[in-house]
Design an enzyme around this catalytic site. Structure first.
Site, mmCIF file in Angstrom:
data_model
loop_
_atom_site.group_PDB
_atom_site.id
_atom_site.type_symbol
_atom_site.label_atom_id
_atom_site.label_comp_id
_atom_site.label_asym_id
_atom_site.label_seq_id
_atom_site.Cartn_x
_atom_site.Cartn_y
_atom_site.Cartn_z
ATOM 1 N N HIS A 1 -3.284 6.959 3.114
ATOM 2 C CA HIS A 1 -3.729 5.663 2.585
ATOM 3 C C HIS A 1 -5.091 5.351 3.192
ATOM 4 C CE1 HIS A 1 -4.042 1.586 1.455
ATOM 5 N NE2 HIS A 1 -3.725 1.076 2.634
ATOM 6 N N ASN B 1 -10.115 -0.343 0.784
ATOM 7 C CA ASN B 1 -8.654 -0.307 0.698
ATOM 8 C C ASN B 1 -8.210 -0.854 -0.669
ATOM 9 O OD1 ASN B 1 -5.910 -0.772 0.922
ATOM 10 N ND2 ASN B 1 -6.015 -1.638 2.977
ATOM 11 N N CYS C 1 0.816 -1.230 0.000
ATOM 12 C CA CYS C 1 0.000 0.000 0.000
ATOM 13 C C CYS C 1 0.846 1.276 0.000
ATOM 14 C CB CYS C 1 -0.947 -0.001 1.193
ATOM 15 S SG CYS C 1 -1.883 -1.512 1.335
HETATM 16 O O1 UT7 Z 1 -3.463 -1.495 3.855
HETATM 17 C C1 UT7 Z 1 -2.903 -2.195 4.913
HETATM 18 C C2 UT7 Z 1 -3.752 -3.377 5.166
HETATM 19 N N1 UT7 Z 1 -4.418 -3.536 6.387
HETATM 20 C C3 UT7 Z 1 -5.080 -2.657 7.180
HETATM 21 O O2 UT7 Z 1 -5.003 -1.500 7.044
HETATM 22 C C4 UT7 Z 1 -5.894 -3.210 8.294
HETATM 23 C C5 UT7 Z 1 -5.676 -2.561 9.606
HETATM 24 N N2 UT7 Z 1 -6.597 -3.110 10.627
HETATM 25 C C6 UT7 Z 1 -7.914 -2.812 10.654
HETATM 26 O O3 UT7 Z 1 -8.387 -2.022 9.861
HETATM 27 C C7 UT7 Z 1 -8.742 -3.424 11.771
HETATM 28 O O4 UT7 Z 1 -7.919 -4.085 12.684
HETATM 29 C C8 UT7 Z 1 -9.823 -4.425 11.220
HETATM 30 C C9 UT7 Z 1 -10.912 -3.670 10.498
HETATM 31 C C10 UT7 Z 1 -9.172 -5.442 10.297
HETATM 32 C C11 UT7 Z 1 -10.479 -5.196 12.380
HETATM 33 O O5 UT7 Z 1 -11.036 -4.270 13.314
HETATM 34 P P1 UT7 Z 1 -10.817 -4.491 14.872
HETATM 35 O O6 UT7 Z 1 -11.573 -3.442 15.548
HETATM 36 O O7 UT7 Z 1 -9.331 -4.562 15.089
HETATM 37 O O8 UT7 Z 1 -11.540 -5.866 15.109
HETATM 38 P P2 UT7 Z 1 -10.937 -7.250 15.630
HETATM 39 O O9 UT7 Z 1 -10.075 -7.884 14.579
HETATM 40 O O10 UT7 Z 1 -10.342 -7.047 16.986
HETATM 41 O O11 UT7 Z 1 -12.251 -8.103 15.773
HETATM 42 C C12 UT7 Z 1 -13.272 -7.765 16.689
HETATM 43 C C13 UT7 Z 1 -14.407 -8.753 16.554
HETATM 44 C C14 UT7 Z 1 -13.944 -10.217 16.580
HETATM 45 O O12 UT7 Z 1 -14.939 -10.969 17.261
HETATM 46 P P3 UT7 Z 1 -14.741 -11.347 18.818
HETATM 47 O O13 UT7 Z 1 -13.479 -12.154 18.864
HETATM 48 O O14 UT7 Z 1 -14.634 -10.057 19.550
HETATM 49 O O15 UT7 Z 1 -15.976 -12.126 19.129
HETATM 50 C C15 UT7 Z 1 -13.962 -10.610 15.130
HETATM 51 O O16 UT7 Z 1 -14.165 -12.014 14.941
HETATM 52 O O17 UT7 Z 1 -15.069 -8.585 15.302
HETATM 53 C C16 UT7 Z 1 -15.140 -9.835 14.619
HETATM 54 N N3 UT7 Z 1 -15.089 -9.570 13.184
HETATM 55 C C17 UT7 Z 1 -16.189 -9.323 12.450
HETATM 56 N N4 UT7 Z 1 -17.495 -9.257 12.773
HETATM 57 C C18 UT7 Z 1 -18.355 -8.951 11.789
HETATM 58 C C19 UT7 Z 1 -13.995 -9.507 12.370
HETATM 59 N N5 UT7 Z 1 -14.384 -9.225 11.118
HETATM 60 C C20 UT7 Z 1 -15.728 -9.105 11.138
HETATM 61 C C21 UT7 Z 1 -16.695 -8.811 10.161
HETATM 62 N N6 UT7 Z 1 -17.993 -8.738 10.531
HETATM 63 N N7 UT7 Z 1 -16.362 -8.575 8.873
#
Ligand code: UT7
Length: 330
Positions: free
Chosen positions: A257, A287, A117
């Protein structure tokens, strides 16, 4: 060869996005997710998805032609084409060679580079060196991404985040004191395993991390990348401003980004800059990896949010892990 070039700037920008829109409501029917979760956690409402039969270079060619037109140049003027991509059509021939042929840029050398990215700003930094040292006069950068083709559509942790698209810019000599004032690029390979897309090689860990049998798909430790992103966008931006002796208050627009609105807000808070100075289109495109910054830049130019003489900051982070910032006087 003695350089007579005193500054290098962006002479024209362009973009080409796929027409097909995939909304959060569409995703609700594909995986266990909700519009509410995606909007709240990422700020994304919809993303563009490339047509099944279209290679991303075809969109890249259109973005390149628009950038050339906006620069008032033709393909024959180009000395070099740099394509930034983490999702090329082929490993060989490179996308840059295919775009060179597609736009008929007969005298241009061509290569692809991958800084994920951060790619476009890495590309700017490389292109600036070639022009400053007098090797080349006009360089085209095209950022081509087709993230939908390396997405596991059954993995809700990643499939809601990414989209497809292409952005381009033509660089050349500009008047002293204008153009690219400073860049800062960097990498920390020790945390590289937090975003992986295996290609010609994979190991047991790669297989274990994937939900299905498909191996050549993205896997990401989202929260690791999140923390890294906020920190490096802040520090890389401060470095380019400090180098140039420009205050953040003098910057007219920051183009970050577009990965997650919470990352953008976090970086803005650390930089102590108001939200109206930050360009955001993550809600419409998600993204799109290295295409994210040039697509946003082209929209910002087109909508009149950047005016001649403005200080503009481009900043990004991504797989590698990498980061990059550039300060430009438009
Ligand atoms: O360009 C570079 C590439 N990458 C990025 O920029 C990504 C950077 N990271 C992020 O944007 C965030 O970390 C995410 C959007 C990927 C995730 O957000 P988060 O607030 O860090 O959520 P998390 O991974 O801690 O997940 C929280 C909960 C989990 O459930 P439990 O364990 O709390 O029950 C996940 O299983 O949300 C759940 N979850 C979802 N629920 C509904 C993860 N993805 C989803 C989804 N829909 N799509």
């Amino acid at each position: 060869m003695e350089s007579k070039v005193e500054a290098v700037g962006i002479l024209g920008t362009g973009r080409c996005m796929p027409e097909k829109i995939l909304t959060n409501n569409d995703l609700e029917k594909m995986v266990d997710t909700s519009d509410e979760w995606i909007t709240k956690r990422t700020g994304i409402s919809e993303r563009r998805i490339i047509d099944e039969k279209t290679p991303s270079r075809e969109l890249g060619i259109i973005a390149a032609q628009k950038a050339l037109q906006n620069a008032g140049l033709s393909a024959e003027d180009l000395d070099l084409i740099i394509v930034t991509t983490a999702t090329p059509d082929y490993l060989t021939p490179s996308t840059s060679c295919m775009i060179q042929n597609g736009i008929n840029a007969k005298k241009a050398a061509a290569f692809d580079m991958n800084a994920a990215c951060s790619g476009f700003i890495y590309g700017l930094t490389v292109a600036q060196q070639f022009i400053m040292n007098g090797t080349y006069k006009y360089i085209l950068i095209v950022s081509c991404e087709q993230m939908s083709r390396v997405t596991d559509w059954k993995d809700r942790a990643t499939c809601v985040l990414f989209g497809d698209g292409t952005g381009a810019a033509v660089l050349g000599p500009v008047e002293k004191g204008n153009g690219i004032i400073a860049t800062n690029i960097g990498a920390d390979g020790s945390v590289g395993r937090s975003i992986t897309i295996p290609c010609c090689y994979s190991n047991d860990e790669d297989r274990e991390k994937r939900v299905n049998d498909k191996i050549n798909v993205i896997n990401m430790d989202g929260s690791e990348v999140f923390k890294f992103a906020v920190k490096v966008m802040d520090s890389a931006t401060r470095k380019v401003l400090d180098y140039a002796g420009v205050s953040i208050d003098d910057v007219a627009l920051i183009i970050p980004h577009q990965a997650n609105i919470r990352i953008i807000d976090g970086a803005a808070k650390r930089l102590d800059v108001s939200k109206d100075k930050i360009f955001v289109n993550v809600d419409r495109f998600g993204n799109i990896s290295s295409a994210s910054v040039p697509v946003a830049l082209d929209e910002a130019v087109e909508s009149g949010r950047i005016k001649k003489g403005d200080y503009v900051v481009l900043t990004g982070f991504g797989g590698g892990l990498t980061w990059a910032s550039a300060l430009i006087k438009w």
